[in-house]
Scaffold this motif. Structure first.
Motif, PDB file in Angstrom:
ATOM      1  N   GLU A 187       3.062  24.736 -29.309  1.00 37.90           N
ATOM      2  CA  GLU A 187       4.344  25.860 -29.382  1.00 37.90           C
ATOM      3  C   GLU A 187       5.283  25.331 -30.367  1.00 37.90           C
ATOM      4  O   GLU A 187       5.607  26.433 -31.136  1.00 37.90           O
ATOM      5  CB  GLU A 187       5.188  25.514 -28.059  1.00 37.90           C
ATOM      6  CG  GLU A 187       4.667  25.869 -26.697  1.00 37.90           C
ATOM      7  CD  GLU A 187       5.614  25.816 -25.394  1.00 37.90           C
ATOM      8  OE1 GLU A 187       5.778  26.919 -24.865  1.00 37.90           O
ATOM      9  OE2 GLU A 187       6.184  24.715 -25.383  1.00 37.90           O
ATOM     10  N   ARG A 210      16.090  32.322 -31.374  1.00 37.62           N
ATOM     11  CA  ARG A 210      14.670  32.407 -31.444  1.00 37.62           C
ATOM     12  C   ARG A 210      14.344  32.260 -32.932  1.00 37.62           C
ATOM     13  O   ARG A 210      14.915  32.701 -33.940  1.00 37.62           O
ATOM     14  CB  ARG A 210      14.445  34.127 -31.111  1.00 37.62           C
ATOM     15  CG  ARG A 210      12.697  33.909 -30.493  1.00 37.62           C
ATOM     16  CD  ARG A 210      12.611  33.121 -29.450  1.00 37.62           C
ATOM     17  NE  ARG A 210      10.988  33.621 -28.954  1.00 37.62           N
ATOM     18  CZ  ARG A 210      10.725  34.409 -28.112  1.00 37.62           C
ATOM     19  NH1 ARG A 210      11.743  35.452 -27.709  1.00 37.62           N
ATOM     20  NH2 ARG A 210       9.506  34.717 -27.692  1.00 37.62           N
ATOM     21  N   HIS A 211      13.074  31.825 -33.211  1.00 39.32           N
ATOM     22  CA  HIS A 211      12.538  31.640 -34.420  1.00 39.32           C
ATOM     23  C   HIS A 211      11.222  31.967 -34.750  1.00 39.32           C
ATOM     24  O   HIS A 211      10.166  31.306 -35.254  1.00 39.32           O
ATOM     25  CB  HIS A 211      12.580  30.271 -34.797  1.00 39.32           C
ATOM     26  CG  HIS A 211      14.003  29.491 -34.940  1.00 39.32           C
ATOM     27  ND1 HIS A 211      14.543  29.343 -33.728  1.00 39.32           N
ATOM     28  CD2 HIS A 211      15.013  29.505 -35.533  1.00 39.32           C
ATOM     29  CE1 HIS A 211      15.998  28.846 -33.572  1.00 39.32           C
ATOM     30  NE2 HIS A 211      16.430  28.988 -34.982  1.00 39.32           N
ATOM     31  N   THR A 212      10.933  32.997 -34.212  1.00 36.14           N
ATOM     32  CA  THR A 212       9.407  33.521 -34.123  1.00 36.14           C
ATOM     33  C   THR A 212       9.027  34.671 -35.172  1.00 36.14           C
ATOM     34  O   THR A 212       9.857  35.729 -35.292  1.00 36.14           O
ATOM     35  CB  THR A 212       9.032  34.073 -32.733  1.00 36.14           C
ATOM     36  OG1 THR A 212       9.473  33.340 -31.764  1.00 36.14           O
ATOM     37  CG2 THR A 212       7.375  34.334 -32.709  1.00 36.14           C
ATOM     38  N   VAL A 257      14.073  33.933 -24.934  1.00 38.60           N
ATOM     39  CA  VAL A 257      15.459  33.011 -25.215  1.00 38.60           C
ATOM     40  C   VAL A 257      15.692  33.504 -26.357  1.00 38.60           C
ATOM     41  O   VAL A 257      15.140  33.739 -27.407  1.00 38.60           O
ATOM     42  CB  VAL A 257      14.931  31.625 -25.015  1.00 38.60           C
ATOM     43  CG1 VAL A 257      15.830  30.592 -25.491  1.00 38.60           C
ATOM     44  CG2 VAL A 257      14.392  31.234 -23.591  1.00 38.60           C
ATOM     45  N   TRP A 258      17.147  33.143 -26.680  1.00 37.87           N
ATOM     46  CA  TRP A 258      18.012  33.092 -28.001  1.00 37.87           C
ATOM     47  C   TRP A 258      18.519  31.627 -27.877  1.00 37.87           C
ATOM     48  O   TRP A 258      19.180  31.373 -27.029  1.00 37.87           O
ATOM     49  CB  TRP A 258      18.902  34.426 -28.125  1.00 37.87           C
ATOM     50  CG  TRP A 258      19.584  34.357 -29.325  1.00 37.87           C
ATOM     51  CD1 TRP A 258      20.844  34.097 -29.612  1.00 37.87           C
ATOM     52  CD2 TRP A 258      19.141  34.621 -30.606  1.00 37.87           C
ATOM     53  NE1 TRP A 258      21.142  34.230 -30.872  1.00 37.87           N
ATOM     54  CE2 TRP A 258      20.021  34.721 -31.631  1.00 37.87           C
ATOM     55  CE3 TRP A 258      17.667  35.397 -30.993  1.00 37.87           C
ATOM     56  CZ2 TRP A 258      19.897  35.008 -32.713  1.00 37.87           C
ATOM     57  CZ3 TRP A 258      17.515  35.908 -32.349  1.00 37.87           C
ATOM     58  CH2 TRP A 258      18.667  35.212 -33.260  1.00 37.87           C
ATOM     59  N   THR A 265       8.057  28.375 -23.938  1.00 42.87           N
ATOM     60  CA  THR A 265       9.388  27.911 -23.832  1.00 42.87           C
ATOM     61  C   THR A 265      10.438  28.812 -24.132  1.00 42.87           C
ATOM     62  O   THR A 265      11.589  28.974 -23.794  1.00 42.87           O
ATOM     63  CB  THR A 265       9.368  26.615 -24.570  1.00 42.87           C
ATOM     64  OG1 THR A 265       8.295  25.507 -24.044  1.00 42.87           O
ATOM     65  CG2 THR A 265      10.729  25.966 -24.561  1.00 42.87           C
ATOM     66  N   ASP A 266      10.347  29.408 -25.689  1.00 42.30           N
ATOM     67  CA  ASP A 266      11.229  30.458 -26.387  1.00 42.30           C
ATOM     68  C   ASP A 266      11.326  31.555 -25.789  1.00 42.30           C
ATOM     69  O   ASP A 266      12.106  32.530 -26.042  1.00 42.30           O
ATOM     70  CB  ASP A 266      10.967  29.998 -27.800  1.00 42.30           C
ATOM     71  CG  ASP A 266      11.722  29.056 -28.358  1.00 42.30           C
ATOM     72  OD1 ASP A 266      12.289  28.208 -27.558  1.00 42.30           O
ATOM     73  OD2 ASP A 266      11.814  29.032 -29.452  1.00 42.30           O
ATOM     74  N   LYS A 324      13.072  22.803 -34.765  1.00 38.15           N
ATOM     75  CA  LYS A 324      12.277  22.572 -33.453  1.00 38.15           C
ATOM     76  C   LYS A 324      10.912  22.092 -33.813  1.00 38.15           C
ATOM     77  O   LYS A 324      10.200  21.933 -32.741  1.00 38.15           O
ATOM     78  CB  LYS A 324      12.301  24.047 -32.978  1.00 38.15           C
ATOM     79  CG  LYS A 324      13.393  24.823 -32.459  1.00 38.15           C
ATOM     80  CD  LYS A 324      13.238  26.078 -31.910  1.00 38.15           C
ATOM     81  CE  LYS A 324      14.257  26.685 -31.183  1.00 38.15           C
ATOM     82  NZ  LYS A 324      14.136  28.205 -31.148  1.00 38.15           N
ATOM     83  N   GLY A 381       7.295  28.986 -30.787  1.00 37.09           N
ATOM     84  CA  GLY A 381       7.972  28.699 -29.646  1.00 37.09           C
ATOM     85  C   GLY A 381       7.451  29.091 -28.358  1.00 37.09           C
ATOM     86  O   GLY A 381       7.849  28.719 -27.176  1.00 37.09           O
TER      87      GLY A 381
END
Length: 721
Positions: free
Chosen positions: A616, A220-222, A217-218, A213-214, A609, A210
């Motif tokens: 990203e 989130r997938h990190t 942010v929520w 861009t992420d 995503k 992410g």
């Protein structure tokens, strides 16, 4: 008479209700939890005691938490000194070990044996051994009427004595930090270990998924984690790197929970938050969100637009500017979220209401009224007075930061000043050092990109900074170029020695006196020196004078709040990179009308995503395979793999890598970010939208076990259900 009694009582009740509503706010000192927070924490679901969190007589949670490199937090998760922190905290160490042949950033790194664990010169971790209140001794010589310099000098002398006389072991260190704006002081006895080795890290496609861009942010997938190990001498004490060193046997390490969290579950975060300013008056908050943030965001908007345009067209520029773009965008996005969050939660209005309540309570106490009358009004007035200077300061700082030629010029000026101070006999040595330090700068420098950035930012600077603050010499240079930023930029980038390393080398090959003389002839250095002189004379000096008065008033106002609100409000000290505890509950939030975010994300969202080949949002083939086969081992839940979750813990920079703990003090996640709308929590925490973002520990274990196959690390941990 009855009305005069009832109104303060009603006010006190409203303040108490506000306190209960904002119960999750605060960055609390661990040694004070038993008196301030334990009852509330247990009421929210905590099952351990305050002595389980901080104890100097036996192992406790604080003995598993370390300051990682002085800029992040990490936690000990095994009896063999294994520590867990964020991928972005370990990023520099991972990068240093990477090469074209072994690109650990791209492919990840996993030490299959202890012998494969990699040393990291310069990296250290620090444990907190003990925290003592030394306020009385620190302020012993402070007298009424002292100015700020006299006051600080008196305190510094006492702090030196306190550190010298502190009870500690020979291998331990001490530091004393101010709290509550310098109204209190605490001594920290610490242990620092400098042999810290890299053990494991996922590829950036997981650890930085992410990316920009992420960021903030929520949902989130990190999988933002990495693993290191602390090594000690054979006696268990801190020791420099040696092959004979052994894994540290810690006083305490965190059990790791496989249970996960449910809505409204108690959560707790321990770590080393960097900097907050929660007790500012209303005019200071207005200054931040109405003047300073817009100035900085406007400058970075323009810079990022130019850089992004070039990065999209040129792969070489994309490589050169990727890290710089990310760094610039990080704070830019945070400031935008800060402005939005304060506006959405009516933060300034709430500050003004708080101040009205404060004044009303102050007026009920004749003694306190005499002592603190006018303090708040004077402080707000000082912030109104500093506003134009502070805004001009931020415009200048952003210009020098984002126009790289100005950064280079600033470094050149500092180098020449160093020669002046040390003597011309040191010129050759210092010149060589300066040129060596500039090589990495120019490696990732593109003069055309920088030219176009300067055109935009010089134009904004000219509009945003009044002439009386910019200085006469700067105004003269602008007039010579018809007050057109493009004409000025064309001249600078066409003629200045600062546009390449080769030109800079030729410039400083001249004798010292010749270089100094040429500084006013080179159009780039002439402009930089003119702007710098205007800034120092017309902005920096007034800001420093006003800030000194603000610091004194802010300290008095801090003490006034604690005295006036005594028994009605609890006060936690602002963050200052010392060990803190914050607690809250797992919960979603609604940032805007008709929008509600759940508090959990899953691996399904990673695949949604997924963009093949994108820097990203690419996903490793092995992770895709595990997802397709739903091969989650003991870490999945009902056929899904949890990735991240949010809660209302009050965190900030420095909390990156902090452990998220459940009601039993077991590790359930790894803190790494905040939601965009809640970034204003540094000045205005609001539980309705302030959320911290954490990697679910089960996702960490899944990546280590099923993705990397590094089961030896799993075997070290104490897993609990």
């Amino acid at each position: 008479m009855l009305q005069r009694i009832v109104k303060p009582l009603m006010l006190a009740a409203l303040l108490l209700l506000s306190q209960l509503t904002y119960a999750t706010e605060g960055m609390w000192l661990p040694q004070l939890l038993s008196g301030l927070n334990e009852k509330e924490m247990k009421g929210m679901g905590m099952k351990i005691s305050a002595s389980d969190i901080y104890n100097i007589n036996k192992g406790s949670l604080k003995d598993a938490i370390v300051s990682f490199g002085g800029f992040c937090t990490a936690e000990v998760i095994s009896s063999q000194g294994l520590i867990l922190t964020n991928h972005h905290c370990g990023y520099e160490s991972i990068q240093k070990h990477s090469s074209l042949q072994n690109n650990f950033l791209q492919n990840g790194f996993w030490a299959k044996t202890a012998a494969e664990e990699l040393r990291n010169p310069g990296l250290f971790v620090t444990f907190i051994v003990r925290i003592d209140d030394v306020t009385q001794a620190a302020l012993q010589d402070v007298k009424p009427g002292m100015n700020e310099r006299e006051r600080q000098s008196a305190i510094d002398k006492r702090l030196h004595e306190i550190r010298q006389n502190a009870r500690k072991e020979s291998w331990q260190e001490t530091m004393v930090k101010p709290f509550y704006e310098g109204n209190q002081y605490f001594l920290f006895v610490t242990e620092t270990f400098s042999d810290v080795r890299l053990v494991g890290a996922p590829p950036s496609s997981i650890g930085k998924f992410g990316s920009d861009t992420d960021n903030w942010v929520w949902p989130r997938h990190t999988g933002d984690f990495s693993m290191f190990r602390i090594y000690a001498g054979k006696d268990g004490r801190p020791a420099p790197y040696s092959q004979d060193n052994v894994p540290l046997s810690p006083k305490y390490f965190l059990p790791v929970s496989l249970k996960g969290v449910k809505p409204n579950d108690f959560t707790m975060v321990l770590g080393f938050p960097g900097r907050t300013t929660e007790y500012l008056p209303s005019e200071a908050v207005k200054l931040t969100v109405d003047a300073l943030d817009p100035a900085k965001v406007g400058m970075r908007d323009a810079a990022l637009e130019v850089i992004d345009g070039y990065m999209r067209k040129d792969e070489q520029i994309k490589i050169q500017y990727a890290a710089k773009y990310a760094s610039t965008a990080n704070a830019w996005k945070k400031w935008k979220g800060e402005m939005l969050g304060v506006k959405q939660t009516r933060g300034i209005g709430k500050k003004e209401q708080y101040e009205a309540n404060y004044r009303e309570l102050l007026n009920t106490s004749p003694e306190l009224k005499v002592k603190y009358s006018g303090v708040l009004d004077s402080l707000n007035e000082m912030y109104r007075r500093i506003r134009p200077y502070a805004q001009a300061r931020d415009y200048y700082s952003e210009l020098v930061r984002n126009v790289e030629l100005f950064t280079a010029g600033d470094r050149l000026i500092s180098f020449l000043g160093n020669v002046r101070d040390k003597g011309e006999g040191q010129y050759e040595t210092l010149r060589q050092q300066f040129l060596e330090s500039m090589q990495p700068f120019y490696k990732n420098y593109n003069a055309q990109v920088d030219h176009d950035v300067s055109v935009k930012l010089l134009e904004i600077y000219a509009k945003g900074v009044p002439k009386q603050y910019a200085g006469a010499e700067y105004a003269q240079i602008c007039a010579e170029n018809n007050n057109e930023s493009r004409m000025l930029a064309d001249k600078i980038y066409g003629l200045s020695a600062l546009t390449s390393l080769e030109k800079l080398k030729a410039f400083v090959q001249q004798p010292y006196n010749a270089v100094v003389a040429q500084m006013w002839k080179d159009p780039g250095t002439r402009l930089i020196m003119a702007m710098r002189k205007g800034f120092v004379d017309n902005v920096s000096k007034p800001v420093n004078d006003l800030q000194s008065s603000i610091n004194s008033l802010q300290r008095t106002y801090m003490q006034a709040q604690m005295d006036v609100m005594a028994g009605k409000k609890r006060f936690y000290p602002d963050a200052n990179s010392t060990l803190r505890v914050t607690y809250g509950k797992a919960d979603g939030y609604s940032p805007r009308d008709a929008i509600h975010y759940d508090f959990y994300t899953y691996l399904d969202g990673v695949m949604e995503k997924y963009v093949p080949g994108d820097y990203e949002f690419d996903v490793p083939a092995k992770l895709i395979e595990l997802y397709k086969n739903k091969d989650y081992g003991r870490y999945g839940v009902n056929g899904k793999m949890p990735v991240c979750f949010i809660a209302s813990n009050h965190t900030t920079g420095g909390n990156s890598g902090s452990p998220a703990l459940d009601a039993n003090g077991h590790l359930i996640g790894l803190n790494f970010d905040r939601t965009w709308e809640g970034t204003m929590s540094d000045i205005n925490y609001d539980p309705s939208i302030c959320r911290n973002i954490m990697v679910d520990i089960r996702y960490v274990l899944f990546i280590v076990d099923k993705y990397a196959g590094c089961t030896r690390l799993i075997d070290e941990m104490k897993l609990v259900k």
